[in-house]
Design an enzyme around this catalytic site. Sequence first.
Site, short mmCIF file in Angstrom:
data_model
loop_
_atom_site.label_atom_id
_atom_site.label_comp_id
_atom_site.label_asym_id
_atom_site.label_seq_id
_atom_site.Cartn_x
_atom_site.Cartn_y
_atom_site.Cartn_z
N GLY A 16 0.73 -1.31 -0.08
CA GLY A 16 -0.19 -0.12 0.02
C GLY A 16 0.82 1.48 -0.21
O GLY A 16 0.42 2.23 -0.75
N THR A 42 5.35 -7.06 3.73
CA THR A 42 5.24 -8.36 4.11
C THR A 42 5.07 -9.13 2.63
O THR A 42 5.52 -10.33 2.57
CB THR A 42 3.85 -8.65 4.85
N CYS A 43 4.23 -8.87 1.73
CA CYS A 43 3.94 -9.44 0.71
C CYS A 43 4.97 -9.98 -0.16
O CYS A 43 5.34 -11.11 -0.54
CB CYS A 43 2.95 -8.79 -0.39
N CYS A 48 3.09 -13.50 0.67
CA CYS A 48 2.61 -13.98 -0.62
C CYS A 48 3.71 -14.34 -1.65
O CYS A 48 3.87 -15.61 -2.27
CB CYS A 48 1.92 -12.94 -1.65
N LYS A 51 6.10 -17.36 -0.30
CA LYS A 51 5.19 -18.52 -0.05
C LYS A 51 4.76 -19.13 -1.27
O LYS A 51 4.66 -20.27 -1.43
CB LYS A 51 4.00 -17.78 0.55
N LYS A 52 4.45 -18.53 -2.50
CA LYS A 52 4.08 -18.93 -3.55
C LYS A 52 5.23 -19.80 -4.18
O LYS A 52 4.83 -20.66 -4.52
CB LYS A 52 3.41 -17.65 -4.58
N TYR A 179 -5.39 -19.28 6.65
CA TYR A 179 -4.67 -19.04 5.33
C TYR A 179 -3.42 -19.75 5.56
O TYR A 179 -2.85 -20.77 4.61
CB TYR A 179 -4.64 -17.64 4.82
N ILE A 180 -2.67 -19.03 6.40
CA ILE A 180 -1.15 -19.42 6.49
C ILE A 180 -0.82 -20.73 6.99
O ILE A 180 -0.28 -21.52 6.57
CB ILE A 180 -0.65 -18.25 7.70
N GLU A 183 -1.51 -23.19 4.15
CA GLU A 183 -0.94 -22.97 2.97
C GLU A 183 0.61 -23.65 3.43
O GLU A 183 1.19 -24.66 2.64
CB GLU A 183 -0.63 -21.60 2.63
N ARG A 200 -8.46 -23.58 17.87
CA ARG A 200 -9.32 -23.45 18.66
C ARG A 200 -10.71 -23.58 18.51
O ARG A 200 -11.57 -24.15 19.33
CB ARG A 200 -9.23 -21.94 19.31
N ASP A 305 -3.03 -3.46 5.72
CA ASP A 305 -3.32 -4.30 6.66
C ASP A 305 -3.42 -3.55 8.08
O ASP A 305 -4.31 -4.05 8.95
CB ASP A 305 -2.39 -5.47 7.02
N THR A 313 -2.99 -8.23 -0.46
CA THR A 313 -2.29 -7.11 -0.92
C THR A 313 -3.08 -6.28 -2.00
O THR A 313 -2.86 -5.18 -1.97
CB THR A 313 -1.12 -8.18 -1.55
N ALA A 343 -7.91 -16.66 -2.54
CA ALA A 343 -7.28 -17.81 -2.83
C ALA A 343 -6.46 -18.24 -1.62
O ALA A 343 -5.91 -17.66 -0.91
CB ALA A 343 -6.77 -18.04 -4.08
N HIS A 438 -12.59 -27.37 -24.44
CA HIS A 438 -12.49 -28.55 -24.39
C HIS A 438 -11.10 -29.14 -24.58
O HIS A 438 -10.61 -28.84 -25.59
CB HIS A 438 -13.54 -29.50 -24.80
N GLU A 443 -13.79 -25.83 -17.91
CA GLU A 443 -14.99 -25.71 -18.96
C GLU A 443 -16.19 -26.25 -17.88
O GLU A 443 -17.45 -26.13 -18.29
CB GLU A 443 -14.93 -26.83 -20.01
P1 NDP Z 1 -6.53 -16.21 9.40
O1 NDP Z 1 -7.33 -15.09 10.07
O2 NDP Z 1 -6.61 -16.82 8.18
O3 NDP Z 1 -6.66 -17.67 10.41
C1 NDP Z 1 -6.26 -17.52 12.00
C2 NDP Z 1 -6.70 -18.94 12.44
O4 NDP Z 1 -6.03 -18.65 13.70
C3 NDP Z 1 -7.88 -19.32 12.42
O5 NDP Z 1 -8.06 -20.56 12.52
C4 NDP Z 1 -8.24 -18.87 13.87
O6 NDP Z 1 -9.27 -19.68 14.64
C5 NDP Z 1 -7.38 -19.05 14.54
N1 NDP Z 1 -6.87 -17.88 15.75
C6 NDP Z 1 -7.17 -16.77 15.77
N2 NDP Z 1 -6.92 -15.87 16.77
C7 NDP Z 1 -6.42 -17.05 17.55
C8 NDP Z 1 -6.22 -17.25 19.26
N3 NDP Z 1 -6.14 -16.03 19.86
N4 NDP Z 1 -5.88 -18.39 19.60
C9 NDP Z 1 -5.83 -19.47 18.93
N5 NDP Z 1 -6.21 -19.46 17.50
C10 NDP Z 1 -6.43 -18.37 17.22
O7 NDP Z 1 -4.92 -15.83 9.77
P2 NDP Z 1 -3.40 -16.12 9.32
O8 NDP Z 1 -2.63 -15.70 10.27
O9 NDP Z 1 -3.64 -17.46 8.60
O10 NDP Z 1 -3.47 -15.21 8.19
C11 NDP Z 1 -3.68 -13.74 8.41
C12 NDP Z 1 -4.19 -13.01 7.23
O11 NDP Z 1 -3.31 -12.70 6.04
C13 NDP Z 1 -5.48 -13.82 6.42
O12 NDP Z 1 -6.78 -13.30 7.08
C14 NDP Z 1 -5.40 -13.20 5.00
O13 NDP Z 1 -6.13 -12.05 4.96
C15 NDP Z 1 -3.85 -12.81 4.84
N6 NDP Z 1 -3.38 -13.89 4.19
C16 NDP Z 1 -3.80 -14.08 2.72
C17 NDP Z 1 -3.19 -15.08 1.86
C18 NDP Z 1 -3.91 -15.35 0.66
O14 NDP Z 1 -4.37 -14.48 0.10
N7 NDP Z 1 -3.48 -16.55 0.09
C19 NDP Z 1 -2.26 -15.92 2.64
C20 NDP Z 1 -1.84 -15.57 3.72
C21 NDP Z 1 -2.36 -14.90 4.75
P3 NDP Z 1 -11.10 -19.75 14.30
O15 NDP Z 1 -11.43 -20.94 13.67
O16 NDP Z 1 -11.44 -19.67 15.53
O17 NDP Z 1 -11.06 -18.72 13.29
#
Ligand code: NDP
Length: 449
Positions: A16, A42-43, A48, A51-52, A179-180, A183, A200, A305, A313, A343, A438, A443
């Site tokens: 940004g 970060t990206c 991103c 990671k990719k 996500y993370i 992945e 959790r 963010d 991103t 994604a 095809h 498709e």
């Molecule tokens: P996410 O928000 O995707 O997932 C967080 C996970 O951690 C969930 O499973 C959540 O559980 C759990 N959680 C959250 N808070 C706590 C806590 N206090 N104690 C225990 N567990 C907890 O976060 P990520 O860290 O994976 O990624 C951060 C952000 O980065 C994403 O939201 C996304 O926007 C971005 N990102 C995008 C990517 C992409 O576009 N491909 C790739 C990587 C990151 P619960 O089931 O309760 O929600």
Amino acid sequence: MADYDYDLFVIGAGSGGTRASRVAAAHGARVAVAEEYRVGGTCVIRGCVPKKLLVYGAHFAEDLKDARRFGWQVPSDCEFSWQTLRDNVLAEVDRLNGAYKKTLESHNVEIIDQRATVTGPHSVRLADGTEKTADKILIAVGAHPAVPSCPGHEHGITSNEAFHLDSIPKRVLIAGAGYIANEFAGVFHQFGAHVTLINRSKDILRGYDLTIRDRLLQISMMKGIEFRFDATFEGIEKQADGSLRVSMSNHAPIEVDLVMFATGRMPNTHGLGLEKAGVELDDHGAVKVDEDNRSTCPSIFAVGDVTNRVQLTPVAIREGQAFADTVFGNKPTRVDYDCIPAAVFSHPPMAGVGMTEAQAKQMLGSVRVYTSDFRPMKNVLAGREERALYKMVCDGDTGRVVGLHMIGPDVPEILQAAAIAVKAGLTKAQFDATVALHPTMSEELVLMR
Ligand code: NDP
């Protein structure tokens, strides 16, 4: 404006901040950007992009196996060197970091390699004590991984450190199921680690369509990734042999070699001095902004963010662009947050745009859902059981496609194009009027029943 050192002072040279800096400069503003770590954010530096590249690297584990079914003589002792991949990825990150710097320099943006904090509505202080003034300040400092405050949390790493590991550990525990987590579970698993995800709640990837995330869960478990749900992290104990003993609620403790926290990301506002300028934060520490990215201090704006709107991103880039065009380009622009495609680069990847089936049912009442559940022909010949699943959610009255959700090979590549049609408000009938290409997987999008 001339009384200030700059027209715009940007804090943070991530996606940004970089876009806002160079566009504002192109509009004629005198711009400086302060970055305490590395230009790119970060990206580019630890998100991103690297990671990719790891995901590509990891995919070879399956591709090489499958290649035999396609006639290639792949030796069974085919070796993988993590160090080679890691170093090549980090070198690519260096190259991109250089390219980002060059772009800023070529737009006459002054890069200040220091942390900057806000001291007032028009002033910042650099780490070396220098004060700078600016007509406008843009906060684009991003977010950092949240780490639970359990005993022994310091023995765990986050995605920041994952790109620099000396070797791939044998047993990896990932806390979180977003996500993370998904992945990196795929990446570590393909590189030979035994991976356990603990979360959790009872869900993975909340926010994605239920059927699609269930399919990911099923495929991941089939591959050998373990999941533990309803598990709250209680602590990590380092043992004499260097291994880590992780305790959690509702489950027996587990011994692993690496713990990685992927439990969300928190805005980087701590210690930034924003309160000195009257900039209000929300309960998560995110900068509160209006539709024009303006904070509660009229001369201070924020994008990306740090505002905790959509942590993606391309959204941060759009916000940076909209800010610069509005404030310095005399071209008022607002970001449209509707129908943002996203994604997860898991193995296999998932992608989605628009409403999930559950959201559509809640918002529209009448909903029609079409699915295609198929084994891609490449998987059939490879003897791979994994099935792809595409789901189209339509308004039951108008036939308008309001959501598309997919899991399977290359779905992020396919969804980007299909998202244009969803964003444009096309109907299922208009999808069907397009002749299938095809033989492809995509498709299925025009053949759904
Ligand atoms: P996410 O928000 O995707 O997932 C967080 C996970 O951690 C969930 O499973 C959540 O559980 C759990 N959680 C959250 N808070 C706590 C806590 N206090 N104690 C225990 N567990 C907890 O976060 P990520 O860290 O994976 O990624 C951060 C952000 O980065 C994403 O939201 C996304 O926007 C971005 N990102 C995008 C990517 C992409 O576009 N491909 C790739 C990587 C990151 P619960 O089931 O309760 O929600």
